[in-house]
Design a protein around this motif. Structure first.
Motif, PDB file in Angstrom:
ATOM      1  N   ASP A 131      32.586  12.238   5.753  1.00 31.61           N
ATOM      2  CA  ASP A 131      31.803  13.470   5.791  1.00 31.61           C
ATOM      3  C   ASP A 131      31.549  13.916   7.221  1.00 31.61           C
ATOM      4  O   ASP A 131      31.481  13.092   8.148  1.00 31.61           O
ATOM      5  CB  ASP A 131      30.452  13.262   5.095  1.00 31.61           C
ATOM      6  N   VAL A 132      31.393  15.224   7.384  1.00 33.36           N
ATOM      7  CA  VAL A 132      30.954  15.825   8.641  1.00 33.36           C
ATOM      8  C   VAL A 132      29.737  16.690   8.314  1.00 33.36           C
ATOM      9  O   VAL A 132      29.805  17.554   7.426  1.00 33.36           O
ATOM     10  CB  VAL A 132      32.054  16.685   9.291  1.00 33.36           C
ATOM     11  N   LEU A 133      28.628  16.455   9.020  1.00 30.94           N
ATOM     12  CA  LEU A 133      27.384  17.169   8.733  1.00 30.94           C
ATOM     13  C   LEU A 133      26.887  17.883   9.980  1.00 30.94           C
ATOM     14  O   LEU A 133      26.909  17.326  11.084  1.00 30.94           O
ATOM     15  CB  LEU A 133      26.316  16.189   8.240  1.00 30.94           C
ATOM     16  N   PHE A 134      26.423  19.108   9.786  1.00 28.89           N
ATOM     17  CA  PHE A 134      25.884  19.926  10.863  1.00 28.89           C
ATOM     18  C   PHE A 134      24.390  20.134  10.603  1.00 28.89           C
ATOM     19  O   PHE A 134      24.014  20.597   9.527  1.00 28.89           O
ATOM     20  CB  PHE A 134      26.603  21.279  10.932  1.00 28.89           C
ATOM     21  N   SER A 135      23.556  19.793  11.587  1.00 24.17           N
ATOM     22  CA  SER A 135      22.102  19.846  11.410  1.00 24.17           C
ATOM     23  C   SER A 135      21.488  20.970  12.224  1.00 24.17           C
ATOM     24  O   SER A 135      21.908  21.236  13.358  1.00 24.17           O
ATOM     25  CB  SER A 135      21.465  18.515  11.819  1.00 24.17           C
ATOM     26  N   LEU A 136      20.473  21.615  11.631  1.00 25.33           N
ATOM     27  CA  LEU A 136      19.774  22.713  12.290  1.00 25.33           C
ATOM     28  C   LEU A 136      18.273  22.552  12.066  1.00 25.33           C
ATOM     29  O   LEU A 136      17.778  22.828  10.974  1.00 25.33           O
ATOM     30  CB  LEU A 136      20.247  24.064  11.746  1.00 25.33           C
ATOM     31  N   PRO A 137      17.529  22.089  13.087  1.00 28.41           N
ATOM     32  CA  PRO A 137      16.066  22.023  12.948  1.00 28.41           C
ATOM     33  C   PRO A 137      15.460  23.401  13.170  1.00 28.41           C
ATOM     34  O   PRO A 137      15.928  24.186  13.999  1.00 28.41           O
ATOM     35  CB  PRO A 137      15.662  21.044  14.063  1.00 28.41           C
ATOM     36  N   ALA A 138      14.401  23.690  12.403  1.00 29.80           N
ATOM     37  CA  ALA A 138      13.692  24.966  12.536  1.00 29.80           C
ATOM     38  C   ALA A 138      12.215  24.727  12.250  1.00 29.80           C
ATOM     39  O   ALA A 138      11.759  24.816  11.105  1.00 29.80           O
ATOM     40  CB  ALA A 138      14.264  26.007  11.578  1.00 29.80           C
ATOM     41  N   GLY A 139      11.467  24.384  13.295  1.00 27.10           N
ATOM     42  CA  GLY A 139      10.060  24.068  13.112  1.00 27.10           C
ATOM     43  C   GLY A 139       9.897  22.806  12.289  1.00 27.10           C
ATOM     44  O   GLY A 139      10.430  21.743  12.633  1.00 27.10           O
ATOM     45  N   LYS A 140       9.190  22.912  11.182  1.00 28.14           N
ATOM     46  CA  LYS A 140       8.988  21.758  10.301  1.00 28.14           C
ATOM     47  C   LYS A 140      10.157  21.556   9.335  1.00 28.14           C
ATOM     48  O   LYS A 140      10.155  20.618   8.545  1.00 28.14           O
ATOM     49  CB  LYS A 140       7.688  21.920   9.509  1.00 28.14           C
ATOM     50  N   TRP A 141      11.135  22.440   9.402  1.00 24.02           N
ATOM     51  CA  TRP A 141      12.299  22.357   8.527  1.00 24.02           C
ATOM     52  C   TRP A 141      13.467  21.683   9.236  1.00 24.02           C
ATOM     53  O   TRP A 141      13.621  21.794  10.444  1.00 24.02           O
ATOM     54  CB  TRP A 141      12.748  23.750   8.093  1.00 24.02           C
ATOM     55  N   LEU A 142      14.303  20.999   8.449  1.00 26.51           N
ATOM     56  CA  LEU A 142      15.574  20.482   8.954  1.00 26.51           C
ATOM     57  C   LEU A 142      16.644  20.775   7.899  1.00 26.51           C
ATOM     58  O   LEU A 142      16.544  20.312   6.756  1.00 26.51           O
ATOM     59  CB  LEU A 142      15.510  18.983   9.216  1.00 26.51           C
ATOM     60  N   PHE A 143      17.646  21.563   8.286  1.00 24.48           N
ATOM     61  CA  PHE A 143      18.741  21.927   7.387  1.00 24.48           C
ATOM     62  C   PHE A 143      20.009  21.180   7.814  1.00 24.48           C
ATOM     63  O   PHE A 143      20.337  21.140   9.004  1.00 24.48           O
ATOM     64  CB  PHE A 143      18.992  23.430   7.429  1.00 24.48           C
TER      65      PHE A 143
END
Length: 237
Positions: A131-143
């Protein structure tokens, strides 16, 4: 006397109720959902228990690499009594797997691979994921989002997608010879939210499309497969 600070604990423990939903069996068009207790436990950055990964150890665990092994509960099963099409194929029970994994994080991209072998004698063979995963934090969120593939050996394929001459005679399904190969490509989506200092919410969804012998099996009702999980956890320490 000067104030003293208690030493930090080696334990990190979060747990809470959740719900898991997956195809009734590999290739099924129906979904089975049931409650779970989701746990995320770490001791000293060396030992861990997380979700269906019940007991694991890191050989290497730093800001870039996570390499280790664990015992994994696999809830995949198939009961012939639940579907008239499956009668004569025999039941497949849930199992335990021994898993080895490696993961590398470079900036916001994570590359991961693992191999998991059935060790409970349930005929579920060996599964390998990349797998390859791309992470994007946004304040209290993590996508987190990314693609992956799953390869399985001949034992797994025969158990879930193969139909022998004997099984064909009992079930009425056409014989289907299978071999090791790519079972699916999939896309993973994960989102977490920090509700408060102690409470967090987590949700994940995986969309998979069966390939090769798995897709062409007479057992398979639907090539598209969805697996979801959601949980709310409390951090104890």
């Amino acid at each position: 006397m000067p104030a003293t600070t208690a030493p930090a604990s080696n334990w990190k423990i979060s747990a809470g109720p959740g719900l898991y939903a997956a195809p009734d069996f590999p290739g099924s068009r129906s979904t089975l959902a049931y409650p779970i207790i989701y746990q995320d436990i770490d001791y000293g950055g060396r030992f861990f228990s997380r979700g269906f990964d019940l007991l694991g150890v890191y050989a290497l665990n730093n800001d870039i690499w996570q390499i280790g092994a664990d015992f994994q509960f696999d809830p995949t099963w198939r009961k012939s009594k639940n579907d008239s099409r499956l009668r004569g194929l025999g039941d497949v029970n849930m199992t335990m797997r021994a898993r080895a994994f490696a993961q590398a994080q470079v900036s916001f991209v994570t590359f991961s691979a693992d191999v998991a072998q059935d060790i409970a004698g349930q005929g579920q063979g060996l599964i390998a994921n990349g797998d390859v995963l791309f992470s994007l934090p946004a304040g209290k969120w993590l996508f987190t989002l990314g693609p992956g593939v799953t390869w399985t050996n001949g034992k797994y394929m025969q158990t879930f997608f193969g139909v022998t001459a004997e099984q064909s005679a009992r079930s009425g399904l056409q014989t289907h010879a299978v071999g090791a190969g790519l079972r699916e490509w999939h896309a993973n989506g994960i989102v977490s939210y920090e509700i408060s200092r102690n409470w967090s919410a987590l949700a994940s969804v995986t969309f998979a499309r069966l390939q090769g012998d798995a897709a062409s099996s007479p057992i398979t009702e639907r090539r598209q497969q969805w697996t979801t999980m959601g949980a709310v956890t409390y951090r104890f320490r």
